[in-house]
Design a protein around this motif. Sequence first.
Motif, PDB file in Angstrom:
ATOM      1  N   GLU A 274       0.947  -1.089   0.141  1.00 50.91           N
ATOM      2  CA  GLU A 274       0.170   0.016   0.009  1.00 50.91           C
ATOM      3  C   GLU A 274       1.028   1.284   0.039  1.00 50.91           C
ATOM      4  N   TYR A 275       1.791   1.332   0.816  1.00 56.40           N
ATOM      5  CA  TYR A 275       2.694   2.519   1.068  1.00 56.40           C
ATOM      6  C   TYR A 275       3.685   2.590  -0.273  1.00 56.40           C
ATOM      7  N   LEU A 276       4.096   1.521  -0.768  1.00 51.68           N
ATOM      8  CA  LEU A 276       4.937   1.583  -2.090  1.00 51.68           C
ATOM      9  C   LEU A 276       4.184   1.982  -3.242  1.00 51.68           C
ATOM     10  N   ARG A 277       2.892   1.739  -3.290  1.00 52.91           N
ATOM     11  CA  ARG A 277       2.018   2.108  -4.471  1.00 52.91           C
ATOM     12  C   ARG A 277       1.858   3.702  -4.321  1.00 52.91           C
ATOM     13  N   LYS A 278       1.888   4.050  -2.864  1.00 55.23           N
ATOM     14  CA  LYS A 278       1.603   5.810  -2.775  1.00 55.23           C
ATOM     15  C   LYS A 278       2.828   6.536  -3.275  1.00 55.23           C
ATOM     16  N   VAL A 279       4.045   5.786  -2.870  1.00 57.90           N
ATOM     17  CA  VAL A 279       5.351   6.297  -3.448  1.00 57.90           C
ATOM     18  C   VAL A 279       5.411   6.539  -4.942  1.00 57.90           C
ATOM     19  N   ILE A 280       5.000   5.304  -5.657  1.00 57.37           N
ATOM     20  CA  ILE A 280       5.180   5.287  -7.361  1.00 57.37           C
ATOM     21  C   ILE A 280       4.070   6.067  -7.561  1.00 57.37           C
ATOM     22  N   GLU A 281       3.016   6.309  -7.041  1.00 62.31           N
ATOM     23  CA  GLU A 281       1.909   7.245  -7.623  1.00 62.31           C
ATOM     24  C   GLU A 281       2.327   8.651  -7.683  1.00 62.31           C
ATOM     25  N   LYS A 282       3.089   9.224  -6.502  1.00 62.56           N
ATOM     26  CA  LYS A 282       3.744  10.318  -6.473  1.00 62.56           C
ATOM     27  C   LYS A 282       4.751  10.660  -7.298  1.00 62.56           C
ATOM     28  N   GLN A 283       5.757   9.574  -7.454  1.00 64.67           N
ATOM     29  CA  GLN A 283       7.116   9.394  -8.117  1.00 64.67           C
ATOM     30  C   GLN A 283       7.283   8.102  -9.044  1.00 64.67           C
ATOM     31  N   SER A 284       6.730   8.034 -10.144  1.00 65.16           N
ATOM     32  CA  SER A 284       6.600   7.075 -10.975  1.00 65.16           C
ATOM     33  C   SER A 284       7.962   6.501 -11.410  1.00 65.16           C
ATOM     34  N   ASN A 285       8.882   7.589 -11.282  1.00 64.05           N
ATOM     35  CA  ASN A 285      10.494   7.102 -12.026  1.00 64.05           C
ATOM     36  C   ASN A 285      11.219   6.488 -10.843  1.00 64.05           C
ATOM     37  N   ASP A 286      10.646   6.337  -9.661  1.00 58.61           N
ATOM     38  CA  ASP A 286      11.305   5.733  -8.161  1.00 58.61           C
ATOM     39  C   ASP A 286      11.756   4.105  -8.676  1.00 58.61           C
ATOM     40  N   ILE A 287      12.917   3.657  -9.094  1.00 59.61           N
ATOM     41  CA  ILE A 287      13.423   2.679  -9.523  1.00 59.61           C
ATOM     42  C   ILE A 287      13.381   1.693  -8.342  1.00 59.61           C
ATOM     43  N   GLN A 288      13.892   2.179  -7.102  1.00 61.72           N
ATOM     44  CA  GLN A 288      13.861   1.303  -5.879  1.00 61.72           C
ATOM     45  C   GLN A 288      12.634   0.820  -5.392  1.00 61.72           C
ATOM     46  N   SER A 289      11.591   1.769  -5.498  1.00 61.95           N
ATOM     47  CA  SER A 289      10.295   1.390  -4.959  1.00 61.95           C
ATOM     48  C   SER A 289       9.559   0.260  -5.633  1.00 61.95           C
ATOM     49  N   GLN A 290       9.711   0.506  -7.105  1.00 66.42           N
ATOM     50  CA  GLN A 290       9.336  -0.309  -8.006  1.00 66.42           C
ATOM     51  C   GLN A 290       9.993  -1.727  -7.961  1.00 66.42           C
ATOM     52  N   LYS A 291      11.173  -1.859  -7.661  1.00 64.85           N
ATOM     53  CA  LYS A 291      12.088  -2.937  -7.254  1.00 64.85           C
ATOM     54  C   LYS A 291      11.253  -3.784  -6.207  1.00 64.85           C
ATOM     55  N   LEU A 292      11.111  -2.842  -5.245  1.00 63.79           N
ATOM     56  CA  LEU A 292      10.449  -3.501  -3.780  1.00 63.79           C
ATOM     57  C   LEU A 292       9.071  -3.919  -4.157  1.00 63.79           C
TER      58      LEU A 292
END
Length: 230
Positions: free
Chosen positions: A133-151
């Motif tokens: 849930e929190y990772l999707r919030k991060v990616i929603e705000k910062q779609s180019n966040d490679i680390q969060s997408q990896k997680l």
Amino acid sequence: KKKITSENAASIYLSAKKELRKGNNEYAKKLLFELIEIPNFKSETALKELSYELQREGKLDEAIDLVFKNQNLIKTSDPNSLLAYFYETKKDYNKAISFLEKIKPKTPIERIRIDKRLAIDFFQINDYVKSEEYLRKVIEKQSNDIQSQKLLDALEKIKLEGISDEIETIFNEAELSSLSGGRSPLIKFALDNCDYSGVPASNINDEKFTKTTIGEIRRLIEKTSGLPKE
């Protein structure tokens, strides 16, 4: 006992730092505590310095108690972030989460940083739903966040195959970055001083580490202490 004034607070703080470098830790801690006891413009800096020194000495509970009792002195950041940092270092993730959830971020970037920490902490207590849930919030705000997408990809893999050492390593690497505030001189020190026995040279160059190696780097981070992500 020298009276603390606005005129001499800076010199007392510098004296404390000098004593720390000389290895006179007890005297240095006494000076820092005096700066905390009598509020002045160096109190916040002294509080953080003393709490980090207690951490370096392995006295995490004392560091937490010191910050909790004097959190009113912290003006430039949210004291809950520092408290969460110490609980993360202590691996008490439930407590860390409780303090992170109290933070009211002042900027979108700060919100992203807190959400990342929450995602990692929820993973560590095996709450993969909240972590996602929190990772999707991060990616929603910062779609180019490679680390969060990896997680997030790792969490999807858990759904199909279950937890593995590889996935734990991915999250431990992310936590290591969070604890040290990202790639800082501190993490460079830890990487440079780690025992890489048995790790292929290609893996060291690409920083593809095993769970054991990540654990050792983390121990170096905890031993030397690092600045929390504010």
